[in-house]
Write a protein that holds these residues in place. Structure first.
Motif, PDB file in Angstrom:
ATOM      1  N   GLN A  61       0.885  -1.160   0.000  1.00 46.51           N
ATOM      2  CA  GLN A  61       0.000   0.000   0.000  1.00 46.51           C
ATOM      3  C   GLN A  61       0.923   1.211   0.000  1.00 46.51           C
ATOM      4  N   GLU A  79      -9.411   7.093  -4.078  1.00 45.83           N
ATOM      5  CA  GLU A  79      -8.908   5.774  -4.455  1.00 45.83           C
ATOM      6  C   GLU A  79      -7.739   5.437  -3.555  1.00 45.83           C
ATOM      7  N   ARG A 136      -4.769   2.714  -3.019  1.00 45.42           N
ATOM      8  CA  ARG A 136      -4.117   1.743  -3.889  1.00 45.42           C
ATOM      9  C   ARG A 136      -3.592   0.530  -3.123  1.00 45.42           C
ATOM     10  N   ASN A 162      -1.395  -3.073  -4.264  1.00 40.90           N
ATOM     11  CA  ASN A 162      -0.779  -3.995  -5.212  1.00 40.90           C
ATOM     12  C   ASN A 162      -0.262  -5.204  -4.446  1.00 40.90           C
ATOM     13  N   SER A 187      -3.438  -5.707  -8.986  1.00 42.92           N
ATOM     14  CA  SER A 187      -3.914  -4.617  -8.128  1.00 42.92           C
ATOM     15  C   SER A 187      -5.320  -4.895  -7.645  1.00 42.92           C
ATOM     16  N   HIS A 203      -7.445  -1.977  -6.088  1.00 40.24           N
ATOM     17  CA  HIS A 203      -7.621  -0.627  -5.565  1.00 40.24           C
ATOM     18  C   HIS A 203      -9.038  -0.416  -5.038  1.00 40.24           C
ATOM     19  N   ARG A 250     -12.161   2.137  -3.986  1.00 40.71           N
ATOM     20  CA  ARG A 250     -12.666   3.427  -4.445  1.00 40.71           C
ATOM     21  C   ARG A 250     -13.981   3.756  -3.753  1.00 40.71           C
TER      22      ARG A 250
END
Lengths: 114, 118
Positions: free
Chosen positions: A6, A20, A22, A24, A73, A75, A77
């Motif tokens: 993160q 958003e 993030r 990964n 990913s 993510h 939102r």
């Protein structure tokens, strides 16, 4: 082994703006993906999860996340945040088989400003 | 019980002392996890128990840390000869393998024990 990144440790955003967060991940095997939220002075609770099927998953409080396998990913939102969304958000992965061990990211602190 | 219960909620101890942290999982949950949450470090996996299988201890940071789960229910995390770097919030979570949907993939967390080593 699996890992979760993160990149944003803190994200300030004004009320009613979109956000958003993030996430990964790295894994050589298939994984389940999760987002947990920790409100101030409270325990963690599940926000949403991706197990299989549609890559767009919806969770509580108007949050959604999209699983992108090619970009590894997941993510998170929300189109319009509220002051009450101020919290720490954790992304996590777990292998789909072989172990029940979860790997968490370091968290993103979302601060919603009036 | 209705949720995962951890005790004590706060523990202050002196360096070198042993401490025991307790976790009561949700009744019927077969999996139990311990994590450590330090400022800026996220959640660090420590150990998990799954049914009658041998626990996965791969996250325990040193041999001063140990955990047991008696009767497939209550778990105790023990830290011997505590050090200041052990100060953190210790979280317990449980999950079940029964129930509708994919209940086994949802962890339910306790409120944690805040350990302060002076």
């Amino acid at each position: 082994a699996q890992s979760v990144t993160q990149l944003d440790s803190q994200v300030p955003v004004f009320e009613e703006a979109p956000v958003e967060l993030r996430c990964n991940y790295s894994s050589s095997v298939s994984v389940y993906l999760f987002w947990y939220v920790q409100y101030p002075n409270q325990g963690l609770q599940l926000l949403l999860k991706y197990l299989s099927g549609s890559t767009l998953v919806k969770g509580i409080n108007g949050f959604e996340a999209e699983f992108n396998k090619s970009q590894t990913s997941f993510h998170l939102r929300k189109p319009s945040v509220h002051i009450s969304d101020t919290a720490e958000y954790f992304c996590a992965v777990r292998r789909t088989s072989g172990t029940y061990k979860y790997i968490f990211g370091t968290g993103t602190r979302l601060k919603v400003l009036a | 019980g209705a949720g995962v219960s951890q005790s004590p909620s706060n523990k202050v101890t002196e360096k070198g002392k042993d401490v025991e942290l307790r976790c009561d999982p949700i009744s019927g949950h077969t999996a139990l996890y311990w994590y450590r949450q330090s400022l800026g470090q996220g959640l660090e996996f420590l150990i998990y128990f799954q049914g009658n299988s041998a626990p996965d201890k791969s996250g325990l940071p040193s041999d001063r840390f140990s955990a047991e789960r008696t009767g497939g229910s209550v778990s105790t995390l023990t830290i011997q000869r505590t050090q200041q770097e052990d100060s953190a919030v210790y979280l317990c979570a449980s999950s079940g393998d029964r129930g509708e949907g994919r209940a086994k993939n949802i962890q339910y967390f306790g409120a944690g024990t805040r350990l302060s080593v002076l």
